[in-house]
Design a protein around this motif. Structure first.
Motif, PDB file in Angstrom:
ATOM      1  N   LYS A  68       0.903  -1.282   0.013  1.00  0.00           N
ATOM      2  CA  LYS A  68       0.096  -0.033  -0.066  1.00  0.00           C
ATOM      3  C   LYS A  68       0.942   1.106   0.124  1.00  0.00           C
ATOM      4  O   LYS A  68       2.074   1.328   0.607  1.00  0.00           O
ATOM      5  CB  LYS A  68      -0.973  -0.105   1.324  1.00  0.00           C
ATOM      6  CG  LYS A  68      -1.844   0.983   1.429  1.00  0.00           C
ATOM      7  CD  LYS A  68      -2.860   0.932   2.601  1.00  0.00           C
ATOM      8  CE  LYS A  68      -3.632   1.966   2.704  1.00  0.00           C
ATOM      9  NZ  LYS A  68      -4.513   2.006   3.829  1.00  0.00           N
ATOM     10  N   GLU A  69       0.479   2.213  -0.841  1.00  0.00           N
ATOM     11  CA  GLU A  69       1.294   3.467  -0.898  1.00  0.00           C
ATOM     12  C   GLU A  69       1.398   4.248   0.318  1.00  0.00           C
ATOM     13  O   GLU A  69       0.421   4.447   1.076  1.00  0.00           O
ATOM     14  CB  GLU A  69       0.836   4.659  -2.080  1.00  0.00           C
ATOM     15  CG  GLU A  69       1.649   5.602  -2.267  1.00  0.00           C
ATOM     16  CD  GLU A  69       1.135   6.476  -3.260  1.00  0.00           C
ATOM     17  OE1 GLU A  69       1.681   7.506  -3.351  1.00  0.00           O
ATOM     18  OE2 GLU A  69      -0.153   6.255  -3.863  1.00  0.00           O
ATOM     19  N   VAL A  70       2.412   4.686   0.755  1.00  0.00           N
ATOM     20  CA  VAL A  70       2.829   5.757   2.047  1.00  0.00           C
ATOM     21  C   VAL A  70       2.869   7.103   1.353  1.00  0.00           C
ATOM     22  O   VAL A  70       3.709   7.292   0.116  1.00  0.00           O
ATOM     23  CB  VAL A  70       3.917   5.131   2.684  1.00  0.00           C
ATOM     24  CG1 VAL A  70       4.184   6.268   3.792  1.00  0.00           C
ATOM     25  CG2 VAL A  70       3.776   3.854   3.334  1.00  0.00           C
ATOM     26  N   SER A  71       2.560   8.062   1.813  1.00  0.00           N
ATOM     27  CA  SER A  71       2.300   9.337   1.143  1.00  0.00           C
ATOM     28  C   SER A  71       3.985  10.009   1.149  1.00  0.00           C
ATOM     29  O   SER A  71       4.780   9.514   2.070  1.00  0.00           O
ATOM     30  CB  SER A  71       1.521  10.337   1.829  1.00  0.00           C
ATOM     31  OG  SER A  71       1.879  10.635   3.024  1.00  0.00           O
ATOM     32  N   LYS A  72       4.395  10.795   0.107  1.00  0.00           N
ATOM     33  CA  LYS A  72       5.614  11.305   0.163  1.00  0.00           C
ATOM     34  C   LYS A  72       6.074  11.863   1.399  1.00  0.00           C
ATOM     35  O   LYS A  72       7.109  11.870   1.917  1.00  0.00           O
ATOM     36  CB  LYS A  72       5.802  12.033  -1.133  1.00  0.00           C
ATOM     37  CG  LYS A  72       5.903  11.360  -2.436  1.00  0.00           C
ATOM     38  CD  LYS A  72       6.307  12.067  -3.731  1.00  0.00           C
ATOM     39  CE  LYS A  72       5.101  13.313  -3.872  1.00  0.00           C
ATOM     40  NZ  LYS A  72       5.282  14.269  -4.904  1.00  0.00           N
ATOM     41  N   GLY A  73       5.023  12.590   1.818  1.00  0.00           N
ATOM     42  CA  GLY A  73       5.529  13.452   2.934  1.00  0.00           C
ATOM     43  C   GLY A  73       5.657  12.664   4.364  1.00  0.00           C
ATOM     44  O   GLY A  73       6.135  13.116   5.432  1.00  0.00           O
ATOM     45  N   ARG A  74       5.081  11.208   4.390  1.00  0.00           N
ATOM     46  CA  ARG A  74       5.347  10.311   5.360  1.00  0.00           C
ATOM     47  C   ARG A  74       6.244   9.108   5.393  1.00  0.00           C
ATOM     48  O   ARG A  74       6.467   8.398   6.015  1.00  0.00           O
ATOM     49  CB  ARG A  74       4.085   9.859   5.828  1.00  0.00           C
ATOM     50  CG  ARG A  74       2.821  10.901   6.078  1.00  0.00           C
ATOM     51  CD  ARG A  74       3.469  11.941   7.089  1.00  0.00           C
ATOM     52  NE  ARG A  74       3.117  11.527   8.238  1.00  0.00           N
ATOM     53  CZ  ARG A  74       3.531  11.917   9.363  1.00  0.00           C
ATOM     54  NH1 ARG A  74       4.081  13.185   9.285  1.00  0.00           N
ATOM     55  NH2 ARG A  74       3.473  11.573  10.514  1.00  0.00           N
ATOM     56  N   ALA A  75       7.153   9.474   3.920  1.00  0.00           N
ATOM     57  CA  ALA A  75       7.905   8.252   3.455  1.00  0.00           C
ATOM     58  C   ALA A  75       9.009   8.198   4.511  1.00  0.00           C
ATOM     59  O   ALA A  75       9.642   7.043   4.852  1.00  0.00           O
ATOM     60  CB  ALA A  75       8.744   8.751   2.269  1.00  0.00           C
TER      61      ALA A  75
END
Length: 179
Positions: free
Chosen positions: A3-10
């Motif tokens: 599942k994708e993790v947002s760029k801001g929370r990578a």
């Protein structure tokens, strides 16, 4: 399935280093900030880095004094570390209110160490880079020490009984897992 993790929370995918307490001082103001974003960045010359929010009092003090100390707390200091990470040094004395004691450094810098910590690195500021909402402070180690019974001086690693605090993000922490 991933599942994708947002760029801001990578950063949460790699944010599992031991927590440190960074002390800073300028004129008559001493401060402590809790930091999970730190790294060695060069062997020759030796250099360490800490990333601190631009708005933090510690960022201002380090910029003005050109020095800081990396203090390594163990699990017994978790509550103090959380306090220092959730309160501003502009509003309180983090040493007193965080139940931590000042200790003189070994070098000529004026920033105090934290007596209760199991290790420390006294640093002279060599560079600062603004990155988004943070400053990355680069420091040359001037002196480092560690509790003899908790650090393996032959292999230069913390022993499993050191009980380092690992910050997993948000309000999640774990004690150093046994090796």
């Amino acid at each position: 399935m991933k599942k994708e993790v947002s760029k801001g929370r990578a950063a949460r995918l790699i944010n599992a280093g031991n927590l440190i307490l960074v002390t800073s001082s300028y004129k008559d103001k001493d401060n402590i900030v809790t930091c999970a974003w730190h790294s060695p960045c060069s062997h020759k010359p030796a250099c360490l880095s800490v990333a601190l929010a631009k708005k933090h009092l510690s960022s201002e003090l380090i910029t003005k004094s050109s020095e800081f100390i990396i203090n390594v707390p163990d699990w017994s200091l978790k509550d103090s570390a959380v306090f220092c990470g959730t309160h501003s040094g502009r509003d309180c004395d983090k040493f007193k209110d965080g139940k931590l004691s000042k200790e003189r450094p070994h070098t000529l810098i004026k920033t105090p160490k934290i007596k209760e910590c199991i290790g420390s690195v006294e640093c002279s500021l060599v560079d600062v880079k603004p990155i988004g909402d943070h400053f990355v402070f680069f420091g040359e180690p001037l002196h480092a020490d560690a509790e003899e019974e908790l650090f393996d001086f032959d292999n230069l690693v913390w022993k499993s009984n050191a009980g380092l605090i690992f910050h997993l993000g948000s309000t999640f922490f774990i004690k150093q897992p046994p090796l």
